[in-house]
Design an enzyme around this catalytic site. Structure first.
Site, PDB file in Angstrom:
ATOM      1  N   ASP A  27       0.907  -1.141   0.000  1.00  0.00           N
ATOM      2  CA  ASP A  27       0.000   0.000   0.000  1.00  0.00           C
ATOM      3  C   ASP A  27       0.947   1.190   0.000  1.00  0.00           C
ATOM      4  O   ASP A  27       1.643   1.434   0.984  1.00  0.00           O
ATOM      5  CB  ASP A  27      -0.861   0.015   1.274  1.00  0.00           C
ATOM      6  CG  ASP A  27      -1.833   1.177   1.237  1.00  0.00           C
ATOM      7  OD1 ASP A  27      -1.384   2.288   0.904  1.00  0.00           O
ATOM      8  OD2 ASP A  27      -3.019   0.991   1.527  1.00  0.00           O
ATOM      9  N   HIS A  28       0.990   1.919  -1.114  1.00  0.00           N
ATOM     10  CA  HIS A  28       2.082   2.908  -1.223  1.00  0.00           C
ATOM     11  C   HIS A  28       1.976   3.996  -0.157  1.00  0.00           C
ATOM     12  O   HIS A  28       2.955   4.678   0.128  1.00  0.00           O
ATOM     13  CB  HIS A  28       2.179   3.472  -2.649  1.00  0.00           C
ATOM     14  CG  HIS A  28       1.189   4.534  -2.982  1.00  0.00           C
ATOM     15  ND1 HIS A  28      -0.082   4.269  -3.406  1.00  0.00           N
ATOM     16  CD2 HIS A  28       1.286   5.887  -2.946  1.00  0.00           C
ATOM     17  CE1 HIS A  28      -0.717   5.408  -3.625  1.00  0.00           C
ATOM     18  NE2 HIS A  28       0.082   6.399  -3.355  1.00  0.00           N
ATOM     19  N   HIS A  78      -5.774   2.706   1.440  1.00  0.00           N
ATOM     20  CA  HIS A  78      -5.005   3.839   1.969  1.00  0.00           C
ATOM     21  C   HIS A  78      -5.626   4.439   3.240  1.00  0.00           C
ATOM     22  O   HIS A  78      -4.952   4.605   4.246  1.00  0.00           O
ATOM     23  CB  HIS A  78      -4.863   4.936   0.922  1.00  0.00           C
ATOM     24  CG  HIS A  78      -4.354   4.459  -0.399  1.00  0.00           C
ATOM     25  ND1 HIS A  78      -3.432   3.454  -0.527  1.00  0.00           N
ATOM     26  CD2 HIS A  78      -4.627   4.852  -1.676  1.00  0.00           C
ATOM     27  CE1 HIS A  78      -3.151   3.270  -1.817  1.00  0.00           C
ATOM     28  NE2 HIS A  78      -3.879   4.099  -2.522  1.00  0.00           N
TER      29      HIS A  78
HETATM   30  C1  BG6 Z   1      -3.900   5.308  -5.970  1.00  0.00           C
HETATM   31  C2  BG6 Z   1      -5.282   5.408  -6.543  1.00  0.00           C
HETATM   32  O1  BG6 Z   1      -3.761   4.145  -5.214  1.00  0.00           O
HETATM   33  O2  BG6 Z   1      -3.661   6.426  -5.138  1.00  0.00           O
HETATM   34  C3  BG6 Z   1      -5.442   6.714  -7.334  1.00  0.00           C
HETATM   35  O3  BG6 Z   1      -5.519   4.313  -7.411  1.00  0.00           O
HETATM   36  C4  BG6 Z   1      -5.072   7.883  -6.476  1.00  0.00           C
HETATM   37  O4  BG6 Z   1      -6.777   6.846  -7.803  1.00  0.00           O
HETATM   38  C5  BG6 Z   1      -3.711   7.667  -5.818  1.00  0.00           C
HETATM   39  O5  BG6 Z   1      -5.040   9.022  -7.309  1.00  0.00           O
HETATM   40  C6  BG6 Z   1      -3.410   8.748  -4.810  1.00  0.00           C
HETATM   41  O6  BG6 Z   1      -2.091   8.577  -4.360  1.00  0.00           O
HETATM   42  P1  BG6 Z   1      -1.226   9.796  -3.866  1.00  0.00           P
HETATM   43  O7  BG6 Z   1       0.077   9.197  -3.480  1.00  0.00           O
HETATM   44  O8  BG6 Z   1      -1.148  10.742  -5.021  1.00  0.00           O
HETATM   45  O9  BG6 Z   1      -1.995  10.388  -2.719  1.00  0.00           O
END
Ligand code: BG6
Length: 487
Positions: A179-180, A242
């Site tokens: 989960d990034h 997230h």
């Molecule tokens: C991704 C989603 O996991 O996270 C996207 O699939 C979203 O829809 C993105 O835009 C948001 O990530 P960050 O790091 O830009 O907050």
């Protein structure tokens, strides 16, 4: 403060789906940056695999184009770039063909003792097939690490199936579910804030905290991803992973040790303590919505090319955690596309003082708020009431104590989440990765909400593009006597 670079052991990283968006936009740039700071040993290899019949030279050209697009020109030194490209190899491979694995086996067998990482940057429909392909080719021993990324299922049942498909080949200790958000510096800083400072722990509970707001607002619409997104929606795309991971880190008990299972055990307890939202509550405690067309921008349903779509691109939820620490403290979550600004933050809103000694204040006292900004400008802000300077009267106003991490620590660029996560996989550290039971527990909470929406037969609300979201979300907040923070 320069960030410390700890070199990792030599590895072979195999990227399935090597020509796809994730590989080009995130993985190769992250690996390049780790190469640029000499974290990656010289012998390490990046082996791209996909159906396309490219040669290694073709793939190196594609990689160069991707790096030129995603890395600023002043970081893309030509010598660094050519030494990075030398690490890259490419094998055309059809994962559904049992005969198609020989070239990969031969290549990996050149260095049998190396750490092997298989990154599945492909649709989850191939996860099981690839895991079995690796096993049949003799490539899935206990040293190998499998990396997968969302969508990890569409609901609880499919997530269980997925866990069992990959779990049939790889032990849990070899599976890295990304989960990034967990790789973001500020998210890790949330743990530092809570567990490396004695200051907050005594007030981190229902006695002192009024409520928590978690916001992930995006200014862009779904754009060209409309087709994919319409099968997913904000709940599956952002909340199930997230935002729920953020709830866990805010609400979890201190783990006895910062190791993978101790941290994940505590997160799991939070997920299991979330009060189920079902039936009528799915309408009362949540809001889902779609953006309307703006003067120069299409509506959600236009971008999704589905006029009848009921997929939400905005969700707000009032969640509750049923345990001693959090009883009675609402956790408000919201996320949406095409909102007024690009803001991701966690706001811990404290209770007001129990008794006001300043009798006739012209302005009301506001709650102290600790906000943890993930973007823009990662940092912390603590809003305190202070006295307005000057003689005569006694006026108070809210003053922010603001810390921008990059400035405070003088680290310059904040590393991208994938830089950290990829190196953690090589190191064999699962602390910032989700365990299978966490993913399932998150779905267990999400499924009844989505069922409630479906059974109600209602349609999503709408909101203006570039606004703060639907009125229904403001009303939901107002019912609890609170207000959303400005975005
Ligand atoms: C991704 C989603 O996991 O996270 C996207 O699939 C979203 O829809 C993105 O835009 C948001 O990530 P960050 O790091 O830009 O907050």
């Amino acid at each position: 403060m320069t960030s410390v670079v700890i070199p990792v052991n030599s590895f072979d990283l195999v990227i399935f789906g090597a020509t796809g968006d994730l590989a080009m936009r995130k993985l190769l740039p992250a690996l390049f940056r780790r190469h640029a700071v000499a974290q990656i040993p010289e012998q390490a290899r990046i082996i791209g695999l996909s159906l396309s019949k490219h040669t290694t030279d073709d793939y190196r050209t594609l990689a160069t184009n991707a790096l030129e697009k995603h890395i600023p020109a002043d970081e893309l030194d030509s010598e660094l770039l050519s030494s990075f490209l030398e690490r890259i190899h490419y094998i055309p491979n059809d994962v559904t063909d049992p005969e198609g694995w020989t070239e990969l086996v031969d290549m990996l067998d050149q260095f049998p003792d190396r750490i092997r990482v298989y990154y599945l940057a492909v649709s989850p429909t191939f996860f099981g097939v690839i895991a079995h392909g690796l096993s049949n080719a003799g490539l899935s021993d206990g040293k190998a690490r499998l990396v997968v990324e969302k969508p990890l299922g569409h609901d609880l049942k499919s997530a269980q199936q997925l866990n069992s498909d990959i779990g049939a080949v790889f032990e849990e200790r070899c599976i890295y579910r990304i989960d990034h958000y967990l790789g973001k510096e500020t998210v890790q800083n949330l743990m530092a804030l809570r567990f490396a400072n004695a200051l907050f722990e005594p007030i981190w509970n229902a006695q002192s905290i009024d409520h928590v707001q978690i916001t992930a607002a995006e200014s862009l619409g779904v754009g060209t991803r409309g087709g994919y997104y319409d099968n997913s929606g904000a709940m599956r795309d952002m909340v199930q992973n997230h935002l729920m991971q953020l709830i866990c880190l805010i609400a979890m008990e201190p783990p006895h040790d910062f190791n993978a299972n101790a941290v994940r055990d505590e997160k799991l307890k939070v997920l299991r303590a979330l009060k189920p939202i079902k039936g009528f509550d799915a309408l009362n405690k949540t809001v889902r919505a779609q953006y309307l067309a703006g003067p120069d921008s299409p509506s959600y349903v236009d971008e999704a090319k589905n006029p009848e779509s009921t997929t939400e691109c905005y969700v707000a939820i009032e969640a509750e955690i049923e345990n001693w620490r959090w009883a009675g403290v609402p956790f408000f979550l919201r996320t949406g596309k095409k909102l007024r600004s690009q803001v991701t933050e966690i706001a811990i809103v404290f209770k007001k003082p129990p008794h006001l000694v300043f009798g006739n204040l012209s302005t009301p006292i506001s709650n102290n708020v600790l906000s943890i900004r993930l973007q823009p400008d990662e940092g912390l802000e603590l809003e305190l009431m202070t006295k307005e300077p000057g003689p005569g009267g006694f006026r108070l106003h809210a003053t922010p104590l603001d810390v921008a991490f990059a400035e405070a620590q003088d680290t310059g660029r904040m590393p991208d989440a994938y830089e950290r996560l990829l190196m953690d996989v090589v190191r064999g550290d699962q602390t910032l990765f989700m365990r299978g039971d966490e993913v399932e527990a998150a779905w267990e909470w999400i499924d009844p909400i989505m069922e409630g929406w479906e059974k109600s037969g209602t349609k999503p609300e709408t909101y203006d593009s570039n606004s703060e979201g639907p009125t229904a979300a403001v009303e939901m907040m107002a019912r609890s006597g609170r207000r959303w923070r400005k975005i």
